[in-house]
Each structure stands twice: as structure tokens, then as C-alpha cells.
Design an enzyme around this catalytic site. Structure first.
Site, PDB file in Angstrom:
ATOM      1  N   CYS A 149       0.823  -1.145  -0.081  1.00 12.75           N
ATOM      2  CA  CYS A 149      -0.163   0.150  -0.039  1.00 12.75           C
ATOM      3  C   CYS A 149       0.724   1.303  -0.012  1.00 12.75           C
ATOM      4  CB  CYS A 149      -0.829   0.102   1.027  1.00 12.75           C
ATOM      5  SG  CYS A 149      -1.851   1.409   1.444  1.00 12.75           S
ATOM      6  N   CYS A 152      -0.366   4.288   2.487  1.00 14.71           N
ATOM      7  CA  CYS A 152      -0.021   3.867   3.781  1.00 14.71           C
ATOM      8  C   CYS A 152       1.605   4.076   4.078  1.00 14.71           C
ATOM      9  CB  CYS A 152      -0.554   2.423   4.049  1.00 14.71           C
ATOM     10  SG  CYS A 152      -1.955   1.668   3.343  1.00 14.71           S
ATOM     11  N   ASP A 153       2.287   3.649   3.265  1.00 19.87           N
ATOM     12  CA  ASP A 153       3.609   3.682   3.679  1.00 19.87           C
ATOM     13  C   ASP A 153       4.420   4.427   2.726  1.00 19.87           C
ATOM     14  OD1 ASP A 153       2.752   1.633   5.601  1.00 19.87           O
ATOM     15  OD2 ASP A 153       3.194   0.000   4.105  1.00 19.87           O
TER      16      ASP A 153
END
Ligand code: NAP
Length: 323
Positions: A149, A152-153
Site C-alpha cells: 500500500c 499507507c507507507d
């Protein structure tokens, strides 16, 4: 990290809750749209959120192809709007995860970590999860440089070098997003032709931070505490090389989250729940919406549309029972 929660297994049997007209398993666009329709039809509707609250779109930075939002919006923003919309008509969200189902009895019995639920009609909107590379080092280094992701990261990779695995729309879209942070993004693809659509391909071509490694597969992900490099194999020559990177983002397709329905609902060989044109499954009173039954379209709008179809069918079916 993605929007996830973990509920520990309760001690003793899960408390039993009342029977609901409709239970929707899954809180992505398919689930919330189904809940919006059934609750608006005055059916008592419970949405059981599942492990990944909001579904996959909640981990998407930019949704710019959902009709009615010409400026685009973020995945979490869209999910929040969908949730509020369904709650406006009375649908209720339960933060639990269904671990077991019994569809041989009616009302259907669903066992979650927090409680046991009963449903007169069931809409399965459990979605799909990212496919893993299944190579040495992947599991050990997940969360330590291996990610599924970008939204997200990506932030953790400011001025770092990252690799993106895959040649589909997801890989290219995420590669573009990662250029906000990373100094260099290398797309590693097993063929010499992309699967992604032409619009994304030309956006990538125009981006000076993105490069390609063609006909190449990952054999191993290396690093002690965090990712340090990839062991790569050229599929034509067999040549093995070590490619230094700080992070690797894997976007090689998805697997439906349908394990709990194996043996109870008919699925295809990949685990997708079989459905007819009305979203009916092999069990009367159970419908499927979104990616759990759709390996083909996989769009927010198509999942939402299937949610509406399943809900309309569920309402008609409950009406026909007449109790
Ligand atoms: P996808 O289209 O199935 O592409 C997966 C990619 O991963 C392919 O390039 C495939 O290679 C590669 N791959 C599969 N298994 C692999 C393995 N074991 N090792 C290395 N590479 C592997 O998946 P997706 O990109 O997630 O897209 C899924 C669907 O969502 C598509 O219909 C797509 O159009 C849609 N989508 C749309 C948008 C958008 O409209 N903006 C954004 C994201 C996704 P091959 O090409 O060789 O098969």
C-alpha cells in the site's frame, strides 16, 4: 499502515445478538452501498466491518473516476461519506470480523470475534486482499520495507529508492504516487509489455523519477532488519542480479477474502463467489457484491453498483417471505 484492527479471541462463547433483517459483511463501497439501500427500505441492517475497515479503497490516495466528484477525492474521504450516507438511513456499523458462517440454517448464523449474529438475508461484500509474491524474505520484511500500500507507507520512503512490482493499473498508479516521496521508483515487470491502460502509461512516461526493469522477476527480498536489496532474475537470460532498494511495493493482483465461505457457497477455482446476473449466490437469501464475486471490473463504481443490486434483490426476497 493500512486501516486495520485486530480483535483478540474472546474467552468463552461469543455473546449472541438479535436477528437482523439484513447483515452486510464488509465495509467497502459494495457493503456500504448495499446497507444504504436496505436501510433506506426500512430493513434493520447491520454492517460487520471486517478486518480492513473501509476495504481496499480506504488505502487509495486518489479516487478520480467515481462519478459525481469531478475534482476527485481520497479513498478514506469516500469511505467516510459512504458510511455516513448509510447511517443516515439507520444502518449500523459493528467493528467485528466474521470468522465462521453456517448458511445451512435460516436465519443464517455468523460467528464473529465479539458476538454471534443471525441474519434473515446476507450480503457478502468481503472484497479481496493483495496477492503476495511468495518469495523468501517477503513475509519477514513485511512492514520493514515490504509493503502492499503506497498510500499507507509511501511517506516512510522520503528520498529513498523503491521498487514497484507488477505491470497493471495498480502498479503504475502507485508508482506515480510514490514519486511524491521517493527519489527513484523502478517498476519491475515480468514481461516486456504493460497490462496497465494507456492513460496511466503516458503519465508514467512523463515522470522523470520512474524507470522500468523489463522481463524481470524477484527471486528473494534481502535485508537484515529492513529491505536492502532484491535478488532479481531476467526471465529470458536467466541472469541473476542484486538490485539495491530501500523499499519494495508489491501490486500483482488480488485474492478474494472468501475462505470462510468455502464449502458453503459455490466459488470458482480462484475462490471468487459464483453469482448470477442478480448477484444471487448458490444459497437462497445470500448475495455477493464487489470484488469477492468480481475478478473482472474491480472498480469502486462497479462494486457500489453490485451493492445496490444485491440490496434490491434482498429486499424483494424478504418481501416474498412475507413474515
Ligand atoms: P492486474 O491488472 O491483475 O495486474 C497485475 C500485474 O501483476 C500484471 O502486470 C501481472 O503480470 C503481474 N503479476 C501477477 N502475478 C505476478 C507474479 N506472481 N509475479 C510478478 N508479477 C505478477 O491487477 P491490478 O493492477 O491490481 O488491477 C486489477 C484491476 O483493477 C484491473 O481491472 C485494473 O484495471 C483495475 N484498476 C483500475 C485502476 C484505475 O482505473 N485507475 C487502478 C487500479 C486498478 P502480467 O501482466 O504478465 O499478467
Amino acid at each position: 499502515m493500512s486501516l486495520q484492527f485486530t480483535l483478540g479471541k474472546p474467552e468463552g462463547p461469543a455473546p449472541v445478538s438479535e436477528t437482523h433483517d439484513v447483515i452486510v459483511i464488509g465495509s467497502g463501497p459494495a457493503g456500504y452501498t448495499a446497507a444504504l439501500y436496505t436501510s433506506r427500505a426500512h430493513l434493520d441492517t447491520l454492517v460487520i466491518a471486517g478486518e480492513a475497515v473501509g476495504g481496499q479503497v480506504a488505502t487509495t490516495w486518489e479516487v478520480d473516476n467515481y462519478p459525481g466528484f469531478p475534482e476527485g477525492l481520497t479513498g478514506p474521504e469516500l469511505v467516510e461519506r459512504l458510511q455516513k450516507h448509510s447511517e443516515r438511513f439507520g444502518a449500523r456499523l459493528e467493528m467485528d470480523q466474521v470468522t465462521n458462517v453456517d448458511l445451512s440454517q435460516h436465519p443464517f448464523r455468523l460467528v464473529g470475534y465479539a458476538r454471534t449474529y443471525f441474519a434473515r438475508a446476507l450480503i457478502v461484500a468481503v472484497g479481496a486482499s493483495p496477492r503476495k509474491l511468495d518469495v523468501p524474505g517477503e513475509r519477514r520484511l513485511t512492514g520493514r520495507g515490504v509493503s502492499y500500500c503506497g498510500t499507507c507507507d509511501g511517506w516512510f520512503f522520503q528520498d529513498k529508492q523503491v521498487a514497484v512490482i507488477g505491470g497493471g493499473d495498480s502498479a503504475l498508479e502507485e508508482a506515480l504516487f510514490l514519486t511524491r516521496f521517493a527519489s527513484k521508483v523502478t517498476i519491475i515487470h515480468r514481461r516486456d509489455q504493460l497490462r496497465a491502460g494507456p492513460a496511466l502509461q503516458s503519465r508514467v512516461e512523463r515522470n522523470g523519477k520512474i524507470g522500468y526493469l523489463w522481463n524481470t522477476v524477484v527471486e528473494e527480498i534481502l535485508g537484515e532488519k529492513t529491505v536492502q536489496s532484491l535478488c532479481l532474475r531476467h526471465v529470458n537470460t536467466g541472469e541473476i542480479t542484486e538490485f539495491p532498494v530501500d523499499g519494495v511495493f508489491v501490486f500483482i493482483g488480488h485474492i478474494p477474502n472468501t475462505d470462510i465461505f468455502q464449502g458453503q457457497l459455490d466459488t470458482d477455482e480462484l475462490g471468487y463467489i459464483k453469482t448470477d446476473q442478480h448477484r444471487r449466490t448458490s444459497v437462497a437469501g445470500v448475495w455477493v457484491a464487489g470484488e469477492a464475486g468480481d475478478p473482472h471490473y474491480r472498480q469502486v463504481i462497479t462494486s457500489a453498483g453490485m451493492g445496490a443490486m444485491a440490496a434490491i434483490e434482498a429486499q424483494r426476497w424478504l418481501d416474498s417471505l412475507g413474515d
